[in-house]
Design a protein around this motif. Sequence first.
Motif, PDB file in Angstrom:
ATOM      1  N   PRO A  65       0.837  -1.211   0.000  1.00 39.96           N
ATOM      2  CA  PRO A  65       0.000   0.000   0.000  1.00 39.96           C
ATOM      3  C   PRO A  65       0.866   1.253   0.000  1.00 39.96           C
ATOM      4  N   GLN A  82     -10.577   3.973  -4.041  1.00 36.88           N
ATOM      5  CA  GLN A  82      -9.957   2.876  -3.286  1.00 36.88           C
ATOM      6  C   GLN A  82     -10.615   1.541  -3.633  1.00 36.88           C
ATOM      7  N   ASN A  83     -11.942   1.527  -3.714  1.00 31.60           N
ATOM      8  CA  ASN A  83     -12.641   0.307  -4.104  1.00 31.60           C
ATOM      9  C   ASN A  83     -12.235  -0.132  -5.505  1.00 31.60           C
ATOM     10  N   SER A  86      -8.631  -1.544  -5.532  1.00 26.88           N
ATOM     11  CA  SER A  86      -8.598  -2.906  -4.989  1.00 26.88           C
ATOM     12  C   SER A  86      -9.134  -3.911  -6.000  1.00 26.88           C
ATOM     13  N   LYS A 144      -3.497   4.292  -0.504  1.00 25.78           N
ATOM     14  CA  LYS A 144      -3.759   3.696  -1.813  1.00 25.78           C
ATOM     15  C   LYS A 144      -3.562   2.189  -1.642  1.00 25.78           C
ATOM     16  N   PRO A 145      -4.625   1.376  -1.728  1.00 34.75           N
ATOM     17  CA  PRO A 145      -4.528  -0.052  -1.390  1.00 34.75           C
ATOM     18  C   PRO A 145      -3.474  -0.794  -2.199  1.00 34.75           C
ATOM     19  N   CYS A 148      -3.329  -8.033  -2.686  1.00 34.75           N
ATOM     20  CA  CYS A 148      -3.474  -9.206  -1.826  1.00 34.75           C
ATOM     21  C   CYS A 148      -2.867 -10.398  -2.577  1.00 34.75           C
ATOM     22  N   CYS A 242      -4.563  -9.856   2.533  1.00 32.88           N
ATOM     23  CA  CYS A 242      -4.493  -8.441   2.168  1.00 32.88           C
ATOM     24  C   CYS A 242      -3.659  -7.659   3.180  1.00 32.88           C
ATOM     25  N   GLU A 245      -3.045  -2.424   6.080  1.00 30.94           N
ATOM     26  CA  GLU A 245      -3.332  -1.004   5.838  1.00 30.94           C
ATOM     27  C   GLU A 245      -4.489  -0.812   4.856  1.00 30.94           C
ATOM     28  N   ASN A 246      -4.799  -1.844   4.075  1.00 31.00           N
ATOM     29  CA  ASN A 246      -5.884  -1.713   3.099  1.00 31.00           C
ATOM     30  C   ASN A 246      -7.217  -1.467   3.800  1.00 31.00           C
ATOM     31  N   TYR A 249     -12.683  -4.043   1.769  1.00 38.16           N
ATOM     32  CA  TYR A 249     -13.019  -4.096   0.337  1.00 38.16           C
ATOM     33  C   TYR A 249     -14.215  -5.008   0.116  1.00 38.16           C
TER      34      TYR A 249
END
Length: 367
Positions: A65, A82-83, A86, A144-145, A148, A242, A245-246, A249
């Motif tokens: 991230p 962000q969604n 991801s 910023k994601p 994973c 993941c 910090e993410n 989601y």
Amino acid sequence: MNLLKAFLLSAFLHSTANTASIPFDHKPNDQQLANPNHGPVPGQDPLYSSYRGKAPPFPAYITDPIKPTADGPPGIDDLVWQNLLSAEWVIFSFYQKAVEMFNATAFVKAGYPNTTYDRIQEIRDNEAGHLRIFQNEITATSVKPGACKYSFPFDGPASFLALATVIEISSMTFLTGLVQMAKLPAAHGVMVAIASTETRHETWTLLEIWKTSPFAGPSDTVFPYANQILDLTNAFIVPGSCPPENPIYPSPRQNLPPFSPAGSTKSIEPGNNIVLNFTDPTNQPKFHRGVQYYATFFHGPSNISVPLDTTGWPHEDIKVRIPPQFEARGIIVAVVTDKMGASTLTTVKAGPLLLLEQPAGLGLMAL
């Protein structure tokens, strides 16, 4: 040719060859990516179209991230971006796995055009560009994601291409929802531009791979609740993998009970009956006495709600007929609702189910 022209041509060819053959190469540092001017710029560098290596291109090999670099409230559309970022990590990783797993010969031997592997690499490059675009759209006050770990259910060219078709057409549908969630006109513009690129990917698979019409009628399907479709991609994410910090989601996440047509289903074309099979034993719907429930089907710019008989469930099947008014084109999105038309997010109680109508046989196989 004079010396100056020869020098300029040589420099241009050298620059283009380097960019097209290797990813942007330097010591990986996630925080360098906080600077939107760092690295190749989508739309200004052929990396995102012409790179043909198996190693991930920039910025995809930097998977951590990106931490906020400024204090203050999040940007007005940061949660939407962000969604989307991801989700893009899922989609990029899907294509990257195929690039690493296969080669041109694998697709030719499976009966596909000899350009198939090259096109998959180009789509992979486009998706890497989407990663960078979405990173840059998130403001400096928000994380910023990162990526994973992912697991995808394909083991050969055919199963990969089938899933790729579903993913690309589904991308069109969740982008129609994300555009409605974003507030800034500039965000709307970027999302429409990304959607048009996904349309090109989708058109290629339908024309070249499945030899079918790419036309889905006068409108692609509009579905207002993008996060419900994004939640389906959690099936590809290895649990617990993941970065901490993410953000959640997708956020907000409803974690609705999923469902699909029962295994006895012969067709998912309009006019056919399906039995709703709620597939997660740990996440089953709750149907309350005295409440009328519906299967609400979205197709094109409109939707149709069909009453459900839930009184005997779970001992008796819940059956529903896909509205025969719909064209057997594009994609139909079905959800279980407690209000006709699913006018608000909370009226959706289960789903969504994505019914791919083109090509006819692929939709049922992909469920």
